[in-house]
Motif scaffolding. Structure first.
Motif, PDB file in Angstrom:
ATOM      1  N   ILE A 157       3.469  10.250   0.864  1.00  0.00           N
ATOM      2  CA  ILE A 157       4.378  11.286   1.353  1.00  0.00           C
ATOM      3  C   ILE A 157       5.718  11.497   0.709  1.00  0.00           C
ATOM      4  O   ILE A 157       6.281  12.589   0.448  1.00  0.00           O
ATOM      5  N   GLY A 158       6.264  10.494   0.303  1.00  0.00           N
ATOM      6  CA  GLY A 158       7.496  10.657  -0.895  1.00  0.00           C
ATOM      7  C   GLY A 158       7.241  11.472  -1.710  1.00  0.00           C
ATOM      8  O   GLY A 158       7.953  12.637  -2.277  1.00  0.00           O
ATOM      9  N   HIS A 188       3.480   5.958   2.872  1.00  0.00           N
ATOM     10  CA  HIS A 188       4.991   6.077   2.797  1.00  0.00           C
ATOM     11  C   HIS A 188       5.105   6.684   1.462  1.00  0.00           C
ATOM     12  O   HIS A 188       6.020   7.748   1.076  1.00  0.00           O
ATOM     13  N   ALA A 189       4.615   6.064   0.302  1.00  0.00           N
ATOM     14  CA  ALA A 189       4.995   6.501  -1.089  1.00  0.00           C
ATOM     15  C   ALA A 189       4.428   7.760  -1.501  1.00  0.00           C
ATOM     16  O   ALA A 189       4.780   8.567  -2.006  1.00  0.00           O
ATOM     17  N   LYS A 212       6.639  15.265  -0.684  1.00  0.00           N
ATOM     18  CA  LYS A 212       7.951  15.877  -0.356  1.00  0.00           C
ATOM     19  C   LYS A 212       8.755  16.275  -1.482  1.00  0.00           C
ATOM     20  O   LYS A 212       9.387  17.257  -1.825  1.00  0.00           O
ATOM     21  N   PHE A 230      -0.010   1.626   5.033  1.00  0.00           N
ATOM     22  CA  PHE A 230       1.048   2.156   5.864  1.00  0.00           C
ATOM     23  C   PHE A 230       2.219   2.432   4.558  1.00  0.00           C
ATOM     24  O   PHE A 230       2.598   3.698   4.122  1.00  0.00           O
ATOM     25  N   MET A 231       2.504   1.420   3.665  1.00  0.00           N
ATOM     26  CA  MET A 231       3.197   1.561   2.446  1.00  0.00           C
ATOM     27  C   MET A 231       2.750   2.664   1.303  1.00  0.00           C
ATOM     28  O   MET A 231       3.275   3.358   0.839  1.00  0.00           O
TER      29      MET A 231
END
Lengths: 420, 420
Positions: free
Chosen positions: A253-254, A250-251, A257, A246-247
Motif C-alpha cells: 500500500i505504501g 502495508h508495504a 500510495k 499484514f506487513m
C-alpha cells in the motif's frame, strides 16, 4: 416573468418534505430499500401527484415510474427528467428524491403556466439506484438504457435471500392494482435526460455556490487485493523467518500510495475494506485482503494507474506474494457538451461564478448518457454528507437549483439541436 | 547405564500417540478445549496411567491433576514436572501434552529402576493453559502460583455463554466420581518446576538441535489502537477534505515500524488484528482499529518502545486522531540460573552445540517462576508450526529431549542447592 420565476418554491419544498415521510426514520432521514414497502409507497405517492396534476403515469417491466406531460407531437421522443426514490439503509431525505421532486416541480410549472410544447416531457423515478438491497445498483436506468439484461438484474438476492425477481413481482402486482398507471413494457430512446442531484461532496458548499452544471462522471476501477504470507506465532517467530501478510500489505500500500501521489490531485484513492486472517492478536497474519476504489475523470490516467498497480502486485512484499483482481471498471463519461452548455447557461443566471463539476459519484445519468444527450445539475449538501440521516440541504439553494433545471428544460424544449 | 539411558523410548512414544487419540481430528491433530469432554477424558487417561504405575493422583480446586511418586521424606516440597493437556480449537498433538507425557515418562523411569528419592516427585497437568475457550489462559498455573484469584478466573465465559465456573464444576464432579484421585484443595510451593515443551518456533530446527535449555521468557505488551477519521464518499471527497482513518492508521504504523527498526532484532512486532469501519469499498473509513503484540526479553527495551508508541499515538495522522490503550503487559521472566545450568548441562550430554533460548511464547512456567526455581526445555517442532494440526515432532529428537529431562530431574534430586 420567466418560466423559472413561476416555479412555486413553497410547493416544491412541501412536496420534498411530504415524500420524506415515507419510510422516515426518527429523528430524521429515511429508509426506503429498493422494492420494499416504503419504496413502493413512494411510487404510489408519485403516481398520485401525477394523477392530480393530470399527467398520465406509466410503469415498465423494471418498476420504473414515468409521469408524462403530453406534447403537441406525441410521437416525438420525450425529454426525460428524474432520478430515484430508493435509499441506502440509513439515509438522508434528498439523495435521489430531490431529482424526482424537482422533475415534478417542472411539470407543475409547465402545467400551471399552461405551456404547450411540441415534445412530451416525462419525469422518471428509476428502480434501485442505490444497490443497497440488491447489488449492483442503477438497475432501472441501466436496463432502460440497454446496458444490462433482465436476467443479470433479477437474479440478485438481498441479505434475507429474497430475489430481486420476487420483490419486483410484488411491486408490479401493486402497480397493476393502481388504476392511474399504465404498463408500458419497453424502454424508449429519450430526446435527452436531465438529472438534478445533491453533490454528495464538499465543493459547492465551500465555494458558496447553490447550483452548477456537471460535465462528466469520473471513471472508477474497483480492485480486490490479497496478500498471502504464513500464519505463525507472534512470539516465537524471528523477524527473518516471518512472512507477515499484514506487513506485506502495508508495504504494498505504501508503494501504491507513492504511484498515486505522482498524479494530479483529481485522483481518488480509497481503501475502504481491509481484513486480516486469522485475525488473532498473537498470530502473524496469513492473509491480508483489501479493496481499492480508484477514480479519475481521465481514462488515460486510470489506465496508467491500472498498469502500475498490476505491476506492483507482481512483486513480493515482506516475503509475501500478492494478487490483484479487477472487480469492476466503469469508464469516465463526458456528458453531451451542448446540453451541458445549456444547463451551464441556465445556472449562470443564478450564480455567475458557478464552476462545472465532475461528478465523483455514480448516478442513473451515467447509463442514460450512453443512449441520449445527458447532463446533470448539482446542488450542495451540508458538509458533503450523504447516505446518512444527517444529509441536509438549504431550501433557498435547492429552490435556485430547481429554477435552473426549469430554465434548462425551457432551453431544451426550444428545440435546440443537441449533439447526441 | 545412566538413569536417562533407562528411559523406555518405545513406551514414551506410544503414550504420546495414545493421548493424541483423545479429541483427535481427522486426518491429524486434536481439539481439547479447556474443561470440555475431551479435556476431561484426557484428565482421566492421566489418572489411569498413574494408578497402573502406583502413583497417587490428586486434583485441586482448579481441576489441575497431579501424579505423585512419594519420596523418602514426604514432608519435603515436591519437585514438580509438567505442562498442560488442553489445546487450541484446531491444534496439533504435542503442544502441552508432550510435557505431561514426558513427566509421566520420568515417573515410569524412576519406578522401573526402583529409584528412591528423598523428595516427592509430582507430574502436573495445568488447567486451561491455552485460553482458547476461556480467556485469558494459564488459569491453573497462575492460580496455583498465587498470581490470579479464583473470582477473576471462574467468571470468564466461553463463546456459547458457558461460565468457567460451571465447566469447572462439571470437571470436579467427574473427578469426584473417579475413585483413584484425591481432592487436595490448596496449592503448595514446589521445590522446583520443570517444563518440557515444543519450541513453537523455527530456531532449533534450523540449527539441527534436538533439545535446549530455556533461560528466559520474553515480556509481552499488548496494545489496542484506534484511529478516528470521518466517513465520507470515496468518489466525491477531494484529497484535501479527507480524514481517512485507514490512511491515518497506515501512516501511524509506518512510524511505529521505524521506531521498532531502531532496536535489535530480538523485537517481535506483530499486528494480528486490523479492522476498518464502516468497511465499504466506496466509503472512506471512519475508524481503523488494530492490535500490537510487542515482545522483547528486556524490560528496558519494552519500556523504551512503550514510551515511543504512546508518543506517536498523540500525533495526528492524515488528519485523524489516534488513541492507544495498553491491553496487557507481562514482564519478561528470567528463569532460575542454577536450574537453567542444570538443565543446560543435561542437554549438553546429548547436543554439545545446543544454545540457550529465550522463549517467545508464554507457558505455565512463567507463573511458577514467580514462586519457585523454574526452567524449561525446548525440543523442535517441524517448520516451527504449532496451534495447527500440522504441528509435528521427530520421535528421535523428542526422545533425546525426554532423556535430557530425566537427566535434569536426576540432577535436581541429587539435592543441589537451587538459587530460588
Amino acid at each position: 416573468m420567466t418560466l423559472a420565476e413561476c416555479l412555486d418554491g413553497e410547493r416544491f419544498w412541501s412536496d420534498l418534505q411530504e415524500q420524506a415521510k415515507i419510510g422516515a426514520l426518527a429523528p430524521r432521514g429515511l429508509r426506503r430499500l429498493a422494492l420494499d414497502d416504503n419504496d413502493n409507497r413512494a411510487r404510489r405517492w408519485m403516481i398520485e401527484q401525477g394523477r392530480v396534476l393530470g399527467c398520465q403515469a406509466y410503469h415498465d417491466a423494471m418498476g420504473n415510474i414515468f409521469l408524462r406531460r403530453e406534447g403537441r407531437e406525441p410521437s416525438l421522443a420525450p425529454l426525460l427528467i428524474g432520478s430515484h426514490l430508493d435509499s441506502q439503509p440509513c439515509a438522508g431525505s434528498y439523495d435521489g428524491t430531490l431529482g424526482v421532486v424537482a422533475g415534478l416541480a417542472v411539470l407543475r410549472t409547465l402545467q400551471e403556466r399552461g405551456i404547450e410544447h411540441a415534445r412530451p416531457v416525462e419525469v422518471v423515478a428509476w428502480t434501485n439506484e442505490e444497490g443497497a438491497r440488491f447489488a449492483p445498483g442503477a438497475s432501472g436506468s441501466s436496463w432502460f438504457a440497454g446496458q444490462r439484461d433482465v436476467t443479470s438484474i433479477i437474479t440478485a438476492c438481498d441479505d434475507d435471500g429474497i430475489r430481486f425477481s420476487d420483490a419486483l413481482k410484488r411491486c408490479l402486482a401493486m402497480l397493476e392494482e393502481t388504476e392511474s398507471t399504465t404498463f408500458r413494457p419497453e424502454p424508449y430512446v429519450p430526446h435527452a435526460f436531465l438529472e438534478l442531484h445533491i453533490e454528495q461532496g464538499p465543493v459547492l458548499e465551500s465555494l458558496g455556490v447553490p447550483v452548477c452544471a456537471v460535465s462528466d462522471i469520473q471513471g472508477v476501477n474497483w480492485y480486490e487485493i490479497e496478500v498471502s504470507g504464513q500464519a505463525n506465532h507472534a512470539g516465537t517467530t524471528p523477524e527473518a523467518a516471518r512472512r507477515d501478510a499484514f506487513m506485506g500489505a502495508h508495504a504494498l500500500i505504501g508503494a501504491l500510495k507513492e504511484v498515486v501521489a505522482q498524479h494530479d490531485d483529481q485522483v481518488r484513492f480509497t481503501i475502504g475494506k481491509f481484513t486480516v486472517a486469522p485475525g488473532s492478536t498473537n498470530t502473524i497474519p496469513q492473509r491480508a485482503s483489501f479493496t481499492i476504489d480508484l477514480r479519475h475523470p481521465s481514462q488515460a490516467v486510470l489506465d496508467e494507474l491500472d498498469a502500475a498497480f498490476h505491476e506492483l502486485a507482481e512483486h513480493h512484499w515482506s516475503g509475501c506474494s500478492a494478487s490483484l483482481k479487477v472487480a469492476s471498471r466503469v469508464a469516465p463519461v463526458a456528458f453531451d457538451p451542448t446540453l451541458v452548455e445549456l444547463a451551464d447557461s441556465a445556472v449562470k443566471q443564478y450564480c455567475s461564478s458557478a464552476p462545472q463539476l465532475v461528478s465523483g459519484a455514480f448516478h442513473d445519468a451515467i447509463h442514460l448518457a450512453r443512449v441520449c444527450p445527458t447532463a446533470m445539475l448539482f446542488t450542495p449538501c451540508r458538509a458533503g454528507i450523504s447516505h446518512h440521516p444527517d444529509e441536509d440541504i438549504e431550501r433557498a439553494e435547492a429552490e435556485l437549483a430547481v429554477r435552473a433545471l426549469v430554465s434548462t428544460v425551457e432551453n431544451v424544449l426550444l428545440n435546440v439541436q443537441l449533439t447526441g
